[in-house]
Every structure is written in structure tokens, then in C-alpha cells.
Design a protein around this motif. Structure first.
Motif, PDB file in Angstrom:
ATOM      1  N   GLU A  58      -9.490   2.296  -8.452  1.00  0.00           N
ATOM      2  CA  GLU A  58     -10.315   1.464  -7.565  1.00  0.00           C
ATOM      3  C   GLU A  58      -9.681   0.099  -7.289  1.00  0.00           C
ATOM      4  OE1 GLU A  58     -13.303  -0.380 -10.978  1.00  0.00           O
ATOM      5  OE2 GLU A  58     -13.777   1.542 -10.037  1.00  0.00           O
ATOM      6  N   LYS A  59      -8.703  -0.274  -8.102  1.00  0.00           N
ATOM      7  CA  LYS A  59      -8.027  -1.555  -7.890  1.00  0.00           C
ATOM      8  C   LYS A  59      -6.868  -1.446  -6.895  1.00  0.00           C
ATOM      9  CE  LYS A  59     -10.237  -4.117 -10.993  1.00  0.00           C
ATOM     10  NZ  LYS A  59     -10.971  -5.348 -10.640  1.00  0.00           N
ATOM     11  N   GLY A  79       0.777  -1.239   0.000  1.00  0.00           N
ATOM     12  CA  GLY A  79       0.000   0.000   0.000  1.00  0.00           C
ATOM     13  C   GLY A  79       0.806   1.285   0.000  1.00  0.00           C
ATOM     14  N   GLU A  94      -5.080  -0.160  -3.267  1.00  0.00           N
ATOM     15  CA  GLU A  94      -5.391   0.119  -1.866  1.00  0.00           C
ATOM     16  C   GLU A  94      -4.228   0.900  -1.264  1.00  0.00           C
ATOM     17  OE1 GLU A  94      -6.457  -3.397   0.283  1.00  0.00           O
ATOM     18  OE2 GLU A  94      -7.969  -4.011  -1.190  1.00  0.00           O
ATOM     19  N   THR A  95      -4.024   2.110  -1.800  1.00  0.00           N
ATOM     20  CA  THR A  95      -2.901   2.938  -1.362  1.00  0.00           C
ATOM     21  C   THR A  95      -3.151   3.483   0.046  1.00  0.00           C
ATOM     22  OG1 THR A  95      -2.368   3.554  -3.636  1.00  0.00           O
ATOM     23  CG2 THR A  95      -1.534   4.991  -1.895  1.00  0.00           C
ATOM     24  N   LYS A  96      -2.203   3.230   0.931  1.00  0.00           N
ATOM     25  CA  LYS A  96      -2.289   3.724   2.315  1.00  0.00           C
ATOM     26  C   LYS A  96      -1.384   4.931   2.525  1.00  0.00           C
ATOM     27  CE  LYS A  96      -3.055  -1.050   3.711  1.00  0.00           C
ATOM     28  NZ  LYS A  96      -2.387  -2.272   4.239  1.00  0.00           N
ATOM     29  N   THR A 151      -4.330   5.744  -7.473  1.00  0.00           N
ATOM     30  CA  THR A 151      -5.597   5.935  -6.747  1.00  0.00           C
ATOM     31  C   THR A 151      -6.771   5.277  -7.461  1.00  0.00           C
ATOM     32  OG1 THR A 151      -5.945   8.086  -7.832  1.00  0.00           O
ATOM     33  CG2 THR A 151      -4.789   8.089  -5.721  1.00  0.00           C
TER      34      THR A 151
END
Length: 499
Positions: free
Chosen positions: A415-416, A332, A418-420, A413
């Protein structure tokens, strides 16, 4: 002053598939003056410079050099005519020495026809000393930092004794002292009767070093002004087509931060030492410092691009070790790198391909890529970030700098993903004021979504106005932490210069 030189564009037009890049553009750059060429990304500035340098041919119109129509079929013919264009993308050979790059195409020879290394070194040393730079003529260009590579480009153009010199965002990688050297050089070129065309998005520079300004928008000529008779607000309105107001005051910010997402404890690499800080969910943490402070090196270490030799990285309370960027991405952490063209995008691939790269495995059924899913992902990014393109099949190399940056943001960013933690290294470098305002709001919106943002910029105004907290670095160390409320340029610069 020598006889003034001039370069005139008359009715220049240029089209690419689906795009009218230039439409009936006319203006004149005169010797003994510095002319600024302004416009948003996509205004046609780069296309005009490429036509001027012989990299591209205009579809319509003509170029007049000292009043005489000329046609440049390739860059060599433009150089022979006394025209040099110094691009953002450096035209150097990394594996060759500084002196070989400086005199490429005109290397001194001995009577027997061999390379005269002694004369080459002497001539290069004299040229470098004239610029007041601490560069070894024998140093391999690829080992120089970006700023020094840029100065090698500039020295090369001046050595050619060109009559017309164009600078495309020349100060982006330079320190304040190097910028002063460059401006002194430009003033000397002006005094020698050269015609200088200066492209920059930094307004302060425009008013500091230019005499006249030409504004382009959407490939068309908008206006020509004398620098002394205009102001920043008038120029921005001409470029953008509207009054964008106070860029920072109008931002919609995140005010609620969550738990600590990323903690760095005594991190060490070859270039940074005992770096420790935290970033919370929804927080924008700025990294400030002068060139060589270690900001980019921190970003690379967090992204698994540089080897960590000590300390630890803790993500959501768990220690992590990233040996490759792929491992960081899977956990992420995403990086928009400082050099988007060399490290951020595959320039010869489409918007669709570039957006899908980190998640291509998820878009497969067996060994086959589901092209419809790839297309949907790219279309959503184009819509979300208002990327100016006729099609998602357009190559990254054909996009303006601002739109290239938006493609990278769209990649991290989607929808695939999950950048944290999103690391932005010089995200507005070479980007116009209108697009900058869009990117600032995008960063704030991403923070509102709970993403922890690390924001790196050489423009102190950006860091101070966008960051919730600023970590200041010098020579690989953290020298202080400043909140947005107490941050001033003087305070940050003082910390940035601490030993």
C-alpha cells in the motif's frame, strides 16, 4: 554397465524453527536409473538435497550408500563418497577461470609443485569439447552467461566421476540445444550405472528423461511411480493435493485497457538496438525470445540498471531518464529480476525487511524506523499472497523459491508503493505448478488494478497464454509483435529466430 550404485533415504526427518521441513521420508535411488523428485515449493526437495550433499544434517533417519549407512558432516565428505549435487545456485568462483573452476581442489601440479597451466588448459579443453560447448577454458567464469555457468557446474560434477548425481532445476537457464546436450549426458550417466536424481518443475522433461518419480508434499512422502505408468494430471494432483484443472482457462483476466502508460522509442543500450513499443494501463505485454535475445536487457534499461545510449523512455506522456533503479522506483517502475536470489532479495534479511526496503524512508519518524508499520506492511503481504511462513521475521534464504517470489511481489505492490509499470523477468522459474497458477492469477489481478505489466518468460506457453500482446526479440532487436488471439508457439519461435 558397471555395478549399479544406490542411495537410500530411511525415515529422514528435519525441523527448523516453526517448520517441519521433512517428516519420515523414505525412498531409494538406484543405479542405472533416473529418479525424478517432484513436489511444490516447500515440499522438502531442497532440504533433502542439502542433507544428501552434507550441507545439512538430518534430525532423524539415516542415509545408506550402496546399502551401507553413511554420515556426511560437510560437503567435502559427500563428494569424497562419490555424491555430487548441482544446485540452482551455482557453486562457482566468478573471479577464477573456467579451467580453474572445473578442477578446483585437484589442480595439476608440475614436479616442482607449481600449477601446471599447460596440462590444466589441455584437460579442461578436452572436457569442454566432450560436451560440445563453445567455451574458452581461460575465460573468467563471472563473464559467462547463466547457461554456460550452469554447464560448467555440470562438467565439474562429471569430472569428479561421482556415482550419485543430483540435478536441481538444471535446465532453467539453458537453451533447447544445451538441454539436448544435458539429456544426452544424463542418459550416458544412466548407461554407466550412475544413480541420477532429477528435480524439475517442467513436466515435459520428467517424461522425457526419467524412469521413476517420487512425489513429496509438505515434507512427507506421497507416492512413488514409474514414469511410463503415470501422466501429468496424476502427478499434479499428487503434488498439489487437488485437481487444478486448466491453469490458463480458469484465469480471471482484465479486458479493459486504459491509456498508454509506458512508451519506449528507439531504445538503445550496449545490448539492445532501436527497441520501440508501448504498454497500456492494465495490459500484460509479453517479451519473448531465445536466450540472448535482449529481453532481460530491456528490463534492466527500463529499471535504470543499464545505461541507455540512445532513444527515450516516456512514462505517462513525459520523457524520463533513469540513472539508477532508485530513480525508476520513485517514478513507479518496479522489477522482479530474473535472478531473485542474487538481485531481487537480501537473502540474509527477514520477510519484513525485504518487503519494506523500497519505502523504508516513509516508515521513519525522524531517524527512527516505526517497526510496527514495517510489521503491518509485511503481514499484509504475507496474507495477500499466502506466503508460507511461521513469522515475518523468517529470513528470505529460508523460504522456498515460490515464497521468495511472493515476497518480491509483496514489496512492489504494498500500500506504500505506487507501482505503474511492473516488469516480471522469469517470475515462475523454479516454481511448482500450484504456485505458478497462483502467480498467473496474481499477474491478471494486478492488471485489473490498472498496473501495466511486462512479462518475460522462457516458457512460451506462459507468454502465449498470459500476455495480451507479445513482442518478440532476437539479438537485441524486435522482430515482430503478435496478439494473444493469433499467437502460436510456431509463430513466436519463427519470429524469435529471425535475423
Amino acid at each position: 554397465m558397471e555395478t549399479a550404485k544406490s542411495l537410500e533415504f530411511r525415515g529422514i526427518g528435519k525441523s527448523f524453527p516453526g517448520v517441519r521441513a521433512l517428516d519420515n521420508v523414505s525412498f531409494k535411488a538406484e543405479g542405472g536409473k533416473v529418479l525424478a523428485l517432484l513436489g511444490e515449493n516447500g515440499a522438502g526437495k531442497s532440504t533433502l538435497l542439502k542433507i544428501m550433499s552434507g550441507d545439512q544434517r538430518a534430525d532423524e533417519g539415516e542415509i545408506l550408500l550402496n546399502g551401507v549407512p553413511v554420515v556426511f558432516n560437510d560437503p567435502q565428505s559427500a563428494i569424497a563418497a562419490g555424491i555430487s549435487v548441482i544446485y540452482q545456485e551455482r557453486q562457482l568462483i566468478p573471479s577464477m577461470s573456467v579451467m580453474e573452476n572445473l578442477f578446483a581442489g585437484a589442480l595439476p601440479k608440475t614436479k616442482s609443485g607449481l600449477l601446471d597451466k599447460r596440462k590444466l588448459y589441455k584437460d579442461a579443453k578436452e572436457l569442454i569439447e566432450k560436451f560440445g560447448l563453445a567455451i574458452d577454458p581461460r575465460e573468467q567464469v563471472g563473464r559467462l552467461n547463466v547457461a554456460y555457468q550452469q554447464m560448467v557446474e555440470i562438467m565439474k560434477a562429471c569430472h569428479r566421476d561421482s556415482d550419485i548425481i543430483a540435478f536441481d532445476e538444471p535446465t532453467a537457464p539453458l537453451t533447447d540445444s544445451e538441454i539436448r546436450i544435458l539429456f544426452d549426458l544424463i542418459r550416458k550417466l544412466k548407461a554407466d550405472g550412475k544413480a541420477v536424481i532429477y528435480v524439475s518443475h517442467r513436466m515435459a522433461e520428467i517424461f522425457q528423461v526419467t524412469d521413476e518419480i517420487v512425489v513429496l508434499k509438505d515434507g512427507r512422502f506421497v507416492t512413488a511411480l514409474k514414469t511410463a505408468e503415470t501422466n501429468e494430471a496424476e502427478l499434479i494432483k499428487a503434488m498439489v493435493g487437488r485437481d487444478i484443472g486448466d491453469t490458463y482457462a480458469n484465469l480471471s483476466r482484465n479486458t479493459k485497457f486504459g491509456e498508454v502508460v509506458l512508451e519506449v522509442r528507439n531504445l538503445k543500450t550496449q545490448f539492445i538496438h532501436d527497441v520501440s513499443f508501448q504498454v497500456r494501463k492494465g495490459e500484460i505485454v509479453g517479451l519473448a525470445g531465445l536466450v540472448g535475445a535482449g529481453r532481460t536487457e530491456v528490463a534492466r534499461a527500463l529499471f535504470g540498471a543499464d545505461q541507455v545510449t540512445g532513444g527515450e523512455i516516456v512514462l505517462e506522456g513525459k520523457p524520463v531518464v533513469f540513472k539508477t533503479p532508485r530513480e525508476a522506483i520513485d517514478k513507479g517502475i518496479a522489477l522482479c529480476p530474473e535472478d531473485r536470489k542474487e538481485q531481487g532479495l537480501v537473502m540474509g534479511r527477514s520477510i519484513k525487511d525485504n518487503v519494506a526496503m523500497p519505502v523504508v524512508n516513509e516508515l521513519c519518524r525522524g531517524i527512527f524506523i516505526i517497526k510496527e508499520e514495517m510489521a503491518k506492511l509485511a503481514e499484509k503481504s504475507v496474507a495477500k499472497y499466502s506466503i508460507k511462513t511461521p513469522t515475518i521475521e523468517k529470513l528470505a534464504v529460508e523460504l522456498s523459491g515460490g515464497n521468495q517470489q511472493k515476497v518480491i511481489l509483496g514489496r512492489w505492490t504494498s500500500e506504500k508503493m505506487e507501482t505503474k509499470v511492473l516488469i516480471l523477468d522469469e517470475p515462475t522459474k523454479g516454481i511448482d505448478v500450484g504456485t505458478k497458477a497462483e502467480i498467473y492469477q496474481t499477474v491478471c489481478d494486478l492488471a485489473k488494478q490498472g498496473i501495466a505489466v511486462i512479462f518475460i518468460s522462457s516458457e512460451l506457453t506462459e507468454v502465449i497464454n498470459l500476455s495480451d500482446r507479445i513482442i518478440v526479440m532476437h539479438n537485441g532487436h524486435i522482430t515482430g509483435v503478435v496478439s494473444r488471439e493469433e499467437a502460436t508457439e510456431e509463430k513466436v519461435l519463427t519470429l524469435a529466430m529471425l535475423e
